[in-house]
Design a protein around this motif. Structure first.
Motif, PDB file in Angstrom:
ATOM      1  N   SER A  14      12.853  -2.463  21.007  1.00 40.15           N
ATOM      2  CA  SER A  14      13.638  -2.539  22.242  1.00 40.15           C
ATOM      3  C   SER A  14      13.652  -1.188  22.936  1.00 40.15           C
ATOM      4  CB  SER A  14      15.083  -2.957  21.940  1.00 40.15           C
ATOM      5  OG  SER A  14      15.752  -1.908  21.256  1.00 40.15           O
ATOM      6  N   SER A  15      14.052  -1.195  24.213  1.00 42.52           N
ATOM      7  CA  SER A  15      14.158   0.062  24.959  1.00 42.52           C
ATOM      8  C   SER A  15      15.293   0.923  24.416  1.00 42.52           C
ATOM      9  CB  SER A  15      14.369  -0.214  26.450  1.00 42.52           C
ATOM     10  OG  SER A  15      15.486  -1.049  26.665  1.00 42.52           O
ATOM     11  N   GLU A  16      16.293   0.279  23.838  1.00 41.42           N
ATOM     12  CA  GLU A  16      17.383   1.059  23.240  1.00 41.42           C
ATOM     13  C   GLU A  16      16.865   1.849  22.035  1.00 41.42           C
ATOM     14  OE1 GLU A  16      22.028   0.746  21.960  1.00 41.42           O
ATOM     15  OE2 GLU A  16      20.928  -1.121  22.250  1.00 41.42           O
ATOM     16  N   LYS A  17      16.083   1.198  21.179  1.00 39.84           N
ATOM     17  CA  LYS A  17      15.554   1.891  20.003  1.00 39.84           C
ATOM     18  C   LYS A  17      14.465   2.902  20.388  1.00 39.84           C
ATOM     19  CE  LYS A  17      16.624  -1.512  16.446  1.00 39.84           C
ATOM     20  NZ  LYS A  17      17.517  -0.710  15.635  1.00 39.84           N
ATOM     21  N   ALA A  18      13.643   2.573  21.369  1.00 41.97           N
ATOM     22  CA  ALA A  18      12.530   3.447  21.745  1.00 41.97           C
ATOM     23  C   ALA A  18      12.984   4.681  22.518  1.00 41.97           C
ATOM     24  CB  ALA A  18      11.505   2.673  22.574  1.00 41.97           C
ATOM     25  N   TYR A  19      13.947   4.494  23.428  1.00 38.73           N
ATOM     26  CA  TYR A  19      14.311   5.573  24.360  1.00 38.73           C
ATOM     27  C   TYR A  19      15.814   5.819  24.474  1.00 38.73           C
ATOM     28  CZ  TYR A  19       9.629   4.349  26.013  1.00 38.73           C
ATOM     29  OH  TYR A  19       8.304   4.058  26.081  1.00 38.73           O
ATOM     30  N   GLN A  20      16.631   5.094  23.706  1.00 38.75           N
ATOM     31  CA  GLN A  20      18.087   5.130  23.887  1.00 38.75           C
ATOM     32  C   GLN A  20      18.430   4.757  25.332  1.00 38.75           C
ATOM     33  OE1 GLN A  20      16.521   8.006  22.116  1.00 38.75           O
ATOM     34  NE2 GLN A  20      16.763   6.442  20.548  1.00 38.75           N
ATOM     35  N   ARG A  21      17.705   3.748  25.860  1.00 37.68           N
ATOM     36  CA  ARG A  21      17.910   3.290  27.231  1.00 37.68           C
ATOM     37  C   ARG A  21      18.090   1.765  27.254  1.00 37.68           C
ATOM     38  NH1 ARG A  21      16.759   6.906  31.419  1.00 37.68           N
ATOM     39  NH2 ARG A  21      15.951   8.896  30.681  1.00 37.68           N
TER      40      ARG A  21
ATOM     41  N   ASP B 219       6.615 -12.216  23.921  1.00 35.27           N
ATOM     42  CA  ASP B 219       5.672 -12.656  24.941  1.00 35.27           C
ATOM     43  C   ASP B 219       5.165 -11.480  25.779  1.00 35.27           C
ATOM     44  OD1 ASP B 219       8.028 -12.182  26.323  1.00 35.27           O
ATOM     45  OD2 ASP B 219       8.041 -14.108  27.367  1.00 35.27           O
ATOM     46  N   LYS B 220       5.619 -10.249  25.424  1.00 35.89           N
ATOM     47  CA  LYS B 220       5.184  -9.060  26.144  1.00 35.89           C
ATOM     48  C   LYS B 220       5.087  -7.871  25.172  1.00 35.89           C
ATOM     49  CE  LYS B 220       7.726 -10.317  30.367  1.00 35.89           C
ATOM     50  NZ  LYS B 220       7.979 -11.688  29.941  1.00 35.89           N
ATOM     51  N   LEU B 221       4.226  -6.922  25.525  1.00 33.99           N
ATOM     52  CA  LEU B 221       4.166  -5.629  24.847  1.00 33.99           C
ATOM     53  C   LEU B 221       4.238  -4.576  25.943  1.00 33.99           C
ATOM     54  CD1 LEU B 221       3.618  -3.924  22.235  1.00 33.99           C
ATOM     55  CD2 LEU B 221       1.198  -4.006  22.870  1.00 33.99           C
ATOM     56  N   TYR B 222       5.110  -3.607  25.758  1.00 30.16           N
ATOM     57  CA  TYR B 222       5.321  -2.563  26.763  1.00 30.16           C
ATOM     58  C   TYR B 222       4.840  -1.212  26.255  1.00 30.16           C
ATOM     59  CZ  TYR B 222       8.536  -5.671  29.300  1.00 30.16           C
ATOM     60  OH  TYR B 222       9.093  -6.706  30.003  1.00 30.16           O
ATOM     61  N   LEU B 223       4.573  -0.317  27.202  1.00 26.82           N
ATOM     62  CA  LEU B 223       4.392   1.098  26.910  1.00 26.82           C
ATOM     63  C   LEU B 223       4.744   1.870  28.169  1.00 26.82           C
ATOM     64  CD1 LEU B 223       1.538   2.055  28.380  1.00 26.82           C
ATOM     65  CD2 LEU B 223       0.558   0.867  26.426  1.00 26.82           C
ATOM     66  N   HIS B 224       5.056   3.131  27.982  1.00 20.19           N
ATOM     67  CA  HIS B 224       5.411   4.014  29.095  1.00 20.19           C
ATOM     68  C   HIS B 224       4.514   5.235  29.039  1.00 20.19           C
ATOM     69  CE1 HIS B 224       8.967   1.457  28.869  1.00 20.19           C
ATOM     70  NE2 HIS B 224       9.197   1.804  30.122  1.00 20.19           N
ATOM     71  N   THR B 225       4.201   5.771  30.218  1.00 24.04           N
ATOM     72  CA  THR B 225       3.302   6.911  30.308  1.00 24.04           C
ATOM     73  C   THR B 225       3.607   7.704  31.566  1.00 24.04           C
ATOM     74  OG1 THR B 225       0.974   7.560  30.083  1.00 24.04           O
ATOM     75  CG2 THR B 225       1.436   5.661  31.500  1.00 24.04           C
ATOM     76  N   GLY B 226       2.937   8.816  31.699  1.00 23.45           N
ATOM     77  CA  GLY B 226       3.137   9.655  32.880  1.00 23.45           C
ATOM     78  C   GLY B 226       1.830   9.945  33.576  1.00 23.45           C
TER      79      GLY B 226
ATOM     80  N   LYS C 238      10.779  -1.457  35.011  1.00 28.74           N
ATOM     81  CA  LYS C 238      11.164  -0.880  33.712  1.00 28.74           C
ATOM     82  C   LYS C 238      10.846   0.616  33.638  1.00 28.74           C
ATOM     83  CE  LYS C 238      12.217  -5.038  32.166  1.00 28.74           C
ATOM     84  NZ  LYS C 238      13.600  -5.467  32.049  1.00 28.74           N
ATOM     85  N   GLU C 239      10.737   1.252  34.794  1.00 29.52           N
ATOM     86  CA  GLU C 239      10.431   2.682  34.833  1.00 29.52           C
ATOM     87  C   GLU C 239      11.714   3.499  34.900  1.00 29.52           C
ATOM     88  OE1 GLU C 239       6.010   2.159  36.738  1.00 29.52           O
ATOM     89  OE2 GLU C 239       7.522   3.086  38.014  1.00 29.52           O
ATOM     90  N   PHE C 240      11.593   4.775  34.547  1.00 31.55           N
ATOM     91  CA  PHE C 240      12.771   5.643  34.582  1.00 31.55           C
ATOM     92  C   PHE C 240      12.341   7.087  34.809  1.00 31.55           C
ATOM     93  CE2 PHE C 240      11.515   5.118  30.140  1.00 31.55           C
ATOM     94  CZ  PHE C 240      11.575   6.397  29.601  1.00 31.55           C
ATOM     95  N   MET C 241      13.313   7.909  35.153  1.00 31.58           N
ATOM     96  CA  MET C 241      13.065   9.334  35.341  1.00 31.58           C
ATOM     97  C   MET C 241      13.465  10.074  34.063  1.00 31.58           C
ATOM     98  SD  MET C 241      11.763   9.629  38.368  1.00 31.58           S
ATOM     99  CE  MET C 241      11.804  11.421  38.599  1.00 31.58           C
ATOM    100  N   ASN C 242      12.619  10.994  33.642  1.00 29.96           N
ATOM    101  CA  ASN C 242      12.926  11.882  32.527  1.00 29.96           C
ATOM    102  C   ASN C 242      12.893  13.292  33.113  1.00 29.96           C
ATOM    103  OD1 ASN C 242      13.351  13.072  30.084  1.00 29.96           O
ATOM    104  ND2 ASN C 242      11.325  12.623  29.260  1.00 29.96           N
ATOM    105  N   ASN C 243      14.053  13.868  33.328  1.00 28.81           N
ATOM    106  CA  ASN C 243      14.170  15.097  34.108  1.00 28.81           C
ATOM    107  C   ASN C 243      13.536  14.820  35.468  1.00 28.81           C
ATOM    108  OD1 ASN C 243      15.525  16.577  32.038  1.00 28.81           O
ATOM    109  ND2 ASN C 243      13.559  16.776  30.991  1.00 28.81           N
ATOM    110  N   ASP C 244      12.484  15.550  35.838  1.00 31.87           N
ATOM    111  CA  ASP C 244      11.876  15.333  37.162  1.00 31.87           C
ATOM    112  C   ASP C 244      10.569  14.544  37.074  1.00 31.87           C
ATOM    113  OD1 ASP C 244      10.502  17.315  35.842  1.00 31.87           O
ATOM    114  OD2 ASP C 244      10.332  18.646  37.573  1.00 31.87           O
ATOM    115  N   ILE C 245      10.332  13.867  35.941  1.00 30.87           N
ATOM    116  CA  ILE C 245       9.072  13.149  35.737  1.00 30.87           C
ATOM    117  C   ILE C 245       9.310  11.637  35.764  1.00 30.87           C
ATOM    118  CG2 ILE C 245       7.192  12.704  34.088  1.00 30.87           C
ATOM    119  CD1 ILE C 245       7.719  15.581  33.039  1.00 30.87           C
TER     120      ILE C 245
END
Length: 170
Positions: free
Chosen positions: A77-84, A126-133, A154-161
């Motif tokens: 989950s996004s909570e476990k992966a990113y605390q989000r 039914d889905k697999l996610y990943l995040h990148t920059g 499902k995108e987010f800001m990490n500091n200014d990225i």
């Protein structure tokens, strides 16, 4: 470095230090993208610590001739992966895909991602996610080539990225 058969396995305890070194060696290429050396050092510390993250569901490694050539981490989950938890992702998420610099271009990342798709299916997802920059252009091209599609919801800001999301519909 000739590559024979690539075998995908789960990480075992006595391989953790090798995987830490692989992660650092793989992500070292992005150091120049960080203007602030403290931010870079914090990123490296997080990468090293990720191998012991209690929230990780599974760490996969790609081996050939007993050498670890690649790795990735899977979260449920996004909570476990990113605390989000606000991202509302309740499907597997790939994090920290890494391939040894000398082993790139030989299908290792593809094999790890295929194993991740199999894992997601085994979880009934039914889905697999990943995040990148943006700094990871080669990775983005691979994800798109494999059939991952951008999911701006499902995108987010990490500091200014901007952390971009890609989703594979199973």
């Amino acid at each position: 470095m000739a590559i024979n058969q690539i075998i995908i396995e789960e990480l075992v305890e006595d391989e953790k230090e090798k995987v830490r070194n692989l992660l650092v060696g793989s992500y070292q290429q992005y150091e120049d993208a960080y203007a602030n050396p403290q931010v870079w050092e914090a990123y490296l510390t997080n990468i090293k610590g990720s191998v012991d993250n209690p929230d990780v569901e599974k760490i996969l490694i790609a081996k050939s001739d007993d050498k670890i050539l690649g790795t990735l981490q899977l979260f449920l989950s996004s909570e476990k992966a990113y605390q989000r938890p606000e991202l509302q992702i309740f499907s597997p998420i790939v994090r920290l895909l890494a391939v040894h610099p000398e082993a790139r271009g030989r299908g290792i990342a593809q094999e790890l991602l295929k194993a991740s798709l199999d894992f997601a299916k085994s979880q009934g997802a039914d889905k697999l996610y990943l995040h990148t920059g943006d700094k990871m252009q080669k990775a983005v091209r691979l994800y798109e080539w494999l059939g991952f599609k951008r999911d701006r919801t499902k995108e987010f800001m990490n500091n200014d990225i901007l952390v971009k999301c890609y989703r594979f519909d199973l």
